[in-house]
Enzyme design. Structure first.
Site, PDB file in Angstrom:
ATOM      1  N   ASP A 159       0.462  -0.955  -0.341  1.00 31.01           N
ATOM      2  CA  ASP A 159       0.291   0.335  -0.223  1.00 31.01           C
ATOM      3  C   ASP A 159       0.798   1.304  -0.722  1.00 31.01           C
ATOM      4  OD1 ASP A 159       1.030  -0.632   2.447  1.00 31.01           O
ATOM      5  OD2 ASP A 159      -0.977  -0.629   3.864  1.00 31.01           O
TER       6      ASP A 159
ATOM      7  N   ASN B 178      -7.363  -2.638  14.196  1.00 29.64           N
ATOM      8  CA  ASN B 178      -8.729  -2.647  14.184  1.00 29.64           C
ATOM      9  C   ASN B 178      -8.712  -4.073  13.347  1.00 29.64           C
ATOM     10  OD1 ASN B 178      -8.210  -1.947  11.419  1.00 29.64           O
ATOM     11  ND2 ASN B 178      -9.082  -0.506  11.005  1.00 29.64           N
TER      12      ASN B 178
ATOM     13  N   HIS C  35      -7.507  -4.845   9.885  1.00 32.27           N
ATOM     14  CA  HIS C  35      -7.299  -4.056   8.930  1.00 32.27           C
ATOM     15  C   HIS C  35      -5.571  -5.206   8.422  1.00 32.27           C
ATOM     16  CE1 HIS C  35      -5.155  -0.587   9.559  1.00 32.27           C
ATOM     17  NE2 HIS C  35      -4.553  -1.285   9.413  1.00 32.27           N
TER      18      HIS C  35
ATOM     19  N   GLU D 167      -9.681  -2.165   5.423  1.00 29.44           N
ATOM     20  CA  GLU D 167     -10.311  -1.344   6.325  1.00 29.44           C
ATOM     21  C   GLU D 167     -11.614  -2.327   6.556  1.00 29.44           C
ATOM     22  OE1 GLU D 167      -8.247   0.226   8.439  1.00 29.44           O
ATOM     23  OE2 GLU D 167      -7.864   2.580   7.802  1.00 29.44           O
TER      24      GLU D 167
HETATM   25  C1  F6R Z   1       1.130  -1.343   6.372  1.00 25.17           C
HETATM   26  C2  F6R Z   1       0.188  -2.317   6.896  1.00 25.17           C
HETATM   27  C3  F6R Z   1      -0.135  -2.170   7.265  1.00 25.17           C
HETATM   28  C4  F6R Z   1       0.419  -1.938   8.190  1.00 25.17           C
HETATM   29  C5  F6R Z   1      -0.764  -2.290   9.736  1.00 25.17           C
HETATM   30  C6  F6R Z   1      -0.247  -2.520  11.213  1.00 25.17           C
HETATM   31  O1  F6R Z   1       1.378  -1.828   4.945  1.00 25.17           O
HETATM   32  O2  F6R Z   1      -0.142  -2.933   4.960  1.00 25.17           O
HETATM   33  O3  F6R Z   1      -2.191  -2.838   7.233  1.00 25.17           O
HETATM   34  O4  F6R Z   1       0.646  -3.601   9.044  1.00 25.17           O
HETATM   35  O5  F6R Z   1      -1.559  -1.134  10.006  1.00 25.17           O
HETATM   36  O6  F6R Z   1       0.891  -1.120  11.048  1.00 25.17           O
HETATM   37  P1  F6R Z   1       2.152  -1.420  12.453  1.00 25.17           P
HETATM   38  O7  F6R Z   1       2.602  -2.796  12.184  1.00 25.17           O
HETATM   39  O8  F6R Z   1       2.668  -0.483  12.596  1.00 25.17           O
HETATM   40  O9  F6R Z   1       1.644  -2.173  13.814  1.00 25.17           O
END
Ligand code: F6R
Length: 255
Positions: A67, A136, A138, A143
């Site tokens: 992403d 959450n 995702h 989301e």
């Molecule tokens: C980022 C991504 C997100 C993160 C998630 C957790 O490329 O795919 O889904 O993996 O938001 O983020 P952290 O690792 O910062 O807790």
């Protein structure tokens, strides 16, 4: 699905790096899917170490990131382009032309999303996809409420995710509102998934993902559909799990 509980973040990161390195050693032209955020940093440090000390060769590896924010220039320190070069690519012998990160600056974002899907297909699909998880539930920026069959597209970030990610920005107002993300359908087509989670604030999402029903309310729960998933969590992220799990991966995972 294989769930492995490690005592520490460092052990979790080492195992994830070993799984990815194993794919690359078997196929030097492997396509690897990469994530950003805090979670994979330890894995990237281990992969950098393996490149430096064990000659792990990335020269032919193809990478696809999950992403990117919409509207952040690639030299903005919060862009995922910047993150990937800073934390992994500049430390290994990756070939820049083999790096793919969704384009959050394209004039025609929809066309850029469609092209991203085509590029993944043209490379024969992704061999191993590294995933983090949001508090959450995702995965990538899919989301809660995202279609389980979704493809790469533009999404609006939830307030929860913007708040979670505000720690990287000066204020929440600077956190972009939109992103480009691989869809859940895109992710599920990878040949192997490795999902990582550490820390208490991921415990609820991990419990719902692994032990709850498959639901759009917890997008990560879609990984239950996938035939080859390794979930690696530290003790804190595992704290709400109720079933019995392993502390080592099955030896059949390594060849
Ligand atoms: C980022 C991504 C997100 C993160 C998630 C957790 O490329 O795919 O889904 O993996 O938001 O983020 P952290 O690792 O910062 O807790």
């Amino acid at each position: 699905m294989e769930v492995v509980i490690k005592e520490t973040y460092e052990e979790m990161s080492l195992l994830a790096a070993q799984l990815i390195a194993d794919v690359i050693r078997r196929n030097p032209r492997a396509a690897i899917g990469l994530a950003t955020g805090s979670t994979p940093l330890g894995t990237y440090r281990e992969l950098i170490g393996m490149h430096r000390d064990e000659e792990l060769d990335f020269s032919q590896v193809i990478s696809f990131n999950l992403d990117e924010y919409v509207g952040l220039p690639i030299d903005n320190e919060q862009s995922y382009h910047y993150f990937m070069w800073e934390n992994l690519f500049k430390h290994i012998n990756v070939t820049p032309a083999n790096v793919h990160i969704p384009d959050g600056l394209a004039d025609d974002l929809k066309e850029a999303c469609d092209s991203y899907e085509i590029e993944i297909d043209d490379h024969g699909g992704i061999d191993v996809q590294l995933l983090g998880i949001g508090s959450n539930g995702h995965i990538a920026f899919n989301e809660p409420g995202s279609s389980l069959g979704s493809r790469t597209r533009i999404k609006t970030l939830t307030e929860k995710t913007r708040q979670d990610n505000a720690r990287f920005f000066n204020s929440i107002d600077e956190v972009p509102k939109y992103c480009v993300t691989m869809g859940i359908g895109t992710i599920l087509e990878s040949r192997k998934l490795v999902l990582l989670a550490n820390g208490e604030n991921k415990a609820e999402a991990i419990q719902a993902t692994l032990e709850g029903p498959i639901t759009v309310s917890v997008p990560a729960s879609a990984i239950q559909f996938h035939p080859d998933v390794t979930v690696i969590v530290d003790r804190a992220a595992a704290s709400k799990l109720t079933r019995e799990y392993h502390t080592e991966p099955s030896r059949f995972n390594f060849q």
